[in-house]
Design an enzyme around this catalytic site. Structure first.
Site, PDB file in Angstrom:
ATOM      1  N   ASN A 173     -10.226   0.094   0.646  1.00 53.44           N
ATOM      2  CA  ASN A 173      -8.759   0.120   0.592  1.00 53.44           C
ATOM      3  C   ASN A 173      -8.301  -0.484  -0.736  1.00 53.44           C
ATOM      4  O   ASN A 173      -8.439  -1.686  -0.954  1.00 53.44           O
ATOM      5  CB  ASN A 173      -8.222  -0.690   1.776  1.00 53.44           C
ATOM      6  CG  ASN A 173      -6.708  -0.779   1.805  1.00 53.44           C
ATOM      7  OD1 ASN A 173      -6.029  -0.412   0.845  1.00 53.44           O
ATOM      8  ND2 ASN A 173      -6.179  -1.296   2.894  1.00 53.44           N
ATOM      9  N   CYS A 204       0.812  -1.224   0.000  1.00 51.87           N
ATOM     10  CA  CYS A 204       0.000   0.000   0.000  1.00 51.87           C
ATOM     11  C   CYS A 204       0.843   1.271   0.000  1.00 51.87           C
ATOM     12  O   CYS A 204       0.334   2.345  -0.311  1.00 51.87           O
ATOM     13  CB  CYS A 204      -0.953   0.003   1.182  1.00 51.87           C
ATOM     14  SG  CYS A 204      -1.936  -1.488   1.296  1.00 51.87           S
ATOM     15  N   HIS A 236      -3.049   6.920   3.067  1.00 45.35           N
ATOM     16  CA  HIS A 236      -3.515   5.623   2.590  1.00 45.35           C
ATOM     17  C   HIS A 236      -4.904   5.377   3.178  1.00 45.35           C
ATOM     18  O   HIS A 236      -5.138   5.612   4.360  1.00 45.35           O
ATOM     19  CB  HIS A 236      -2.527   4.536   3.021  1.00 45.35           C
ATOM     20  CG  HIS A 236      -3.029   3.157   2.722  1.00 45.35           C
ATOM     21  ND1 HIS A 236      -3.628   2.829   1.523  1.00 45.35           N
ATOM     22  CD2 HIS A 236      -3.057   2.023   3.480  1.00 45.35           C
ATOM     23  CE1 HIS A 236      -3.982   1.558   1.549  1.00 45.35           C
ATOM     24  NE2 HIS A 236      -3.659   1.047   2.720  1.00 45.35           N
TER      25      HIS A 236
HETATM   26  O1  UT7 Z   1      -3.502  -1.606   3.846  1.00 52.10           O
HETATM   27  C1  UT7 Z   1      -3.393  -2.161   5.108  1.00 52.10           C
HETATM   28  C2  UT7 Z   1      -4.551  -3.072   5.302  1.00 52.10           C
HETATM   29  N1  UT7 Z   1      -4.933  -3.459   6.598  1.00 52.10           N
HETATM   30  C3  UT7 Z   1      -5.304  -2.651   7.624  1.00 52.10           C
HETATM   31  O2  UT7 Z   1      -5.189  -1.451   7.582  1.00 52.10           O
HETATM   32  C4  UT7 Z   1      -5.921  -3.349   8.806  1.00 52.10           C
HETATM   33  C5  UT7 Z   1      -5.805  -2.578  10.081  1.00 52.10           C
HETATM   34  N2  UT7 Z   1      -6.764  -3.106  11.037  1.00 52.10           N
HETATM   35  C6  UT7 Z   1      -8.060  -2.712  11.079  1.00 52.10           C
HETATM   36  O3  UT7 Z   1      -8.471  -1.858  10.312  1.00 52.10           O
HETATM   37  C7  UT7 Z   1      -8.968  -3.313  12.129  1.00 52.10           C
HETATM   38  O4  UT7 Z   1      -8.186  -4.064  13.043  1.00 52.10           O
HETATM   39  C8  UT7 Z   1     -10.082  -4.206  11.519  1.00 52.10           C
HETATM   40  C9  UT7 Z   1     -11.079  -3.344  10.750  1.00 52.10           C
HETATM   41  C10 UT7 Z   1      -9.486  -5.260  10.604  1.00 52.10           C
HETATM   42  C11 UT7 Z   1     -10.846  -4.893  12.655  1.00 52.10           C
HETATM   43  O5  UT7 Z   1     -11.380  -3.908  13.549  1.00 52.10           O
HETATM   44  P1  UT7 Z   1     -11.242  -4.092  15.122  1.00 52.10           P
HETATM   45  O6  UT7 Z   1     -11.924  -2.959  15.755  1.00 52.10           O
HETATM   46  O7  UT7 Z   1      -9.769  -4.287  15.428  1.00 52.10           O
HETATM   47  O8  UT7 Z   1     -12.082  -5.393  15.392  1.00 52.10           O
HETATM   48  P2  UT7 Z   1     -11.615  -6.762  16.058  1.00 52.10           P
HETATM   49  O9  UT7 Z   1     -10.732  -7.532  15.145  1.00 52.10           O
HETATM   50  O10 UT7 Z   1     -11.147  -6.491  17.458  1.00 52.10           O
HETATM   51  O11 UT7 Z   1     -12.985  -7.523  16.183  1.00 52.10           O
HETATM   52  C12 UT7 Z   1     -13.999  -7.127  17.097  1.00 52.10           C
HETATM   53  C13 UT7 Z   1     -15.189  -8.044  16.904  1.00 52.10           C
HETATM   54  C14 UT7 Z   1     -14.802  -9.526  16.897  1.00 52.10           C
HETATM   55  O12 UT7 Z   1     -15.874 -10.249  17.531  1.00 52.10           O
HETATM   56  P3  UT7 Z   1     -15.743 -10.768  19.039  1.00 52.10           P
HETATM   57  O13 UT7 Z   1     -14.527 -11.660  19.029  1.00 52.10           O
HETATM   58  O14 UT7 Z   1     -15.541  -9.527  19.855  1.00 52.10           O
HETATM   59  O15 UT7 Z   1     -17.028 -11.455  19.250  1.00 52.10           O
HETATM   60  C15 UT7 Z   1     -14.740  -9.871  15.459  1.00 52.10           C
HETATM   61  O16 UT7 Z   1     -14.978 -11.245  15.205  1.00 52.10           O
HETATM   62  O17 UT7 Z   1     -15.784  -7.796  15.635  1.00 52.10           O
HETATM   63  C16 UT7 Z   1     -15.881  -9.039  14.914  1.00 52.10           C
HETATM   64  N3  UT7 Z   1     -15.762  -8.756  13.487  1.00 52.10           N
HETATM   65  C17 UT7 Z   1     -16.836  -8.465  12.725  1.00 52.10           C
HETATM   66  N4  UT7 Z   1     -18.140  -8.367  12.997  1.00 52.10           N
HETATM   67  C18 UT7 Z   1     -18.967  -8.042  11.982  1.00 52.10           C
HETATM   68  C19 UT7 Z   1     -14.649  -8.734  12.715  1.00 52.10           C
HETATM   69  N5  UT7 Z   1     -14.970  -8.438  11.456  1.00 52.10           N
HETATM   70  C20 UT7 Z   1     -16.322  -8.272  11.424  1.00 52.10           C
HETATM   71  C21 UT7 Z   1     -17.236  -7.954  10.410  1.00 52.10           C
HETATM   72  N6  UT7 Z   1     -18.535  -7.834  10.731  1.00 52.10           N
HETATM   73  N7  UT7 Z   1     -16.839  -7.719   9.128  1.00 52.10           N
END
Ligand code: UT7
Length: 328
Positions: A285, A111, A255
């Site tokens: 993204n 990216c 980005h």
């Molecule tokens: O170009 C670089 C590309 N990558 C990035 O920039 C990624 C950087 N990271 C992020 O943007 C964030 O970490 C994410 C958007 C990927 C995830 O957000 P988060 O606030 O860190 O969520 P999390 O992984 O802590 O998940 C919280 C909850 C989980 O459920 P439980 O375990 O609390 O029950 C996940 O399973 O949200 C759940 N979850 C979802 N729920 C509904 C994860 N993805 C989803 C989804 N829809 N799409």
């Protein structure tokens, strides 16, 4: 010595996937995606090749620059999602645009790729006599690698391409590039698998062996932690070289990964969010294409104007980061 971005161009595929569309693949909802990422929809290339998107963006930039493709001396394509291991996307884009007097190659800094490519374009322009114009293209088809069963990553990415024509100028310029390879396994997609016929049992462990074949894997939290530091660092390192402050910058083009990452970076830099160009709500993204897509859109809308100072700051797999401060 700096560069002048003579013109920008862009291309996004027609097909749009909304947040609700993802309910077909995974357990998710529009509310979660919007509040956790800021994304509402993204484009999908479908059967359109990655090189096609790149070539369309390049043709628009060449036309807007008012130059002949034969005057281009170098083509650099930033991509992490090439259609081919070889030839390069740059060579195919050369064929499509008729820029037949150029050298051509791809670079992969994920990216951060556009910022890396722009800085290399500048270095080439300044050291290669006779090269008047460089075509920089960032083109990505993330949908080819995304795991549509992984709700934590599939909702983030989209496809698209953007291009710029650059030339030498005495305008303000500074860039800083960096990488932390210890984070390489946090965001990866394997390109080839080991032929099962010649595979022997071994304990070989490189941090990737447990990652899926041909699908994008990410440790979202680890990347997030890196990103909130990398974005401000990218700006601060480039700014320190020319003694410019964040207040002097007219527009930040980050980005476009997650609006929460951008908000945290803005707070760290003491810059209001109004100074950040945001397109992730409608494109998601698009990896290396995200910064030039946002630049192109801001120029088309008359938001970014000639003479203004822009800071382009990126981060991505690698884990890489890069910042470029230019006068538009
Ligand atoms: O170009 C670089 C590309 N990558 C990035 O920039 C990624 C950087 N990271 C992020 O943007 C964030 O970490 C994410 C958007 C990927 C995830 O957000 P988060 O606030 O860190 O969520 P999390 O992984 O802590 O998940 C919280 C909850 C989980 O459920 P439980 O375990 O609390 O029950 C996940 O399973 O949200 C759940 N979850 C979802 N729920 C509904 C994860 N993805 C989803 C989804 N829809 N799409």
């Amino acid at each position: 010595m700096g560069i002048n971005i003579l013109a920008t161009g862009a291309y996004v595929p027609q097909q749009t996937l909304t947040n609700d569309d993802f309910k077909r693949f995974v357990d998710t909802n529009d509310e979660w995606i919007r509040t956790r990422t800021g994304i509402s929809e993204r484009r999908m290339a479908g059967w359109e090749p990655n090189w096609y998107m790149g070539a369309q963006a390049a043709k628009q930039a060449i036309e807007r620059a008012g130059i002949s493709p034969e005057e281009i001396g170098f083509i650099i394509t930033a991509t992490a999602t090439s259609d081919f291991h070889t030839p390069s996307m740059a060579s195919v884009i050369q064929r499509e645009t008729g820029a037949l007097n150029a050298a051509a190659f791809d670079m992969n800094a994920a990216c951060s790729g556009f910022v890396y490519a722009l800085d290399n374009a500048r270095r080439y322009l300044q050291t290669e006599p006779g090269v008047k114009y460089v075509l920089v293209v960032a083109t990505e088809a993330l949908s080819r690698f995304v795991d549509f069963e992984d709700r934590g990553s599939c909702i983030l990415f989209g496809d698209g391409a953007a291009a710029v024509i650059v030339e030498n100028s005495d305008k303000l310029y500074s860039a800083a590039l960096g990488s932390d390879g210890t984070g390489a396994p946090f965001l990866c997609a394997r390109s080839m698998q080991i032929a099962p016929e010649i595979r022997i049992e071994s304990d070989f462990e490189d941090g990737f062996t447990d990652k899926p074949l041909h699908k994008l894997y990410q440790d979202g939290k680890a990347v997030y932690k890196f990103a909130v530091k990398a974005l401000p660092t990218a700006f601060e390192k480039a700014a320190a070289k020319i003694g410019i402050s964040a207040e002097e910058i007219d527009w930040f083009i980050p980005h476009q990964a997650n609006v929460r990452i951008i908000e945290t970076a803005a707070k760290h830099l003491g810059v209001p969010m109004e100074k950040f160009i945001i397109t992730l709500d409608h494109y998601g993204n698009t990896s290396s294409a995200s910064i030039p897509l946002a630049l192109n859109e801001a120029v088309e809308k008359g938001i970014v104007k000639r003479g203004q100072k822009i800071a382009m700051i990126g981060f991505g797999a690698g884990l890489t980061y890069g910042g470029a401060i230019i006068e538009f």
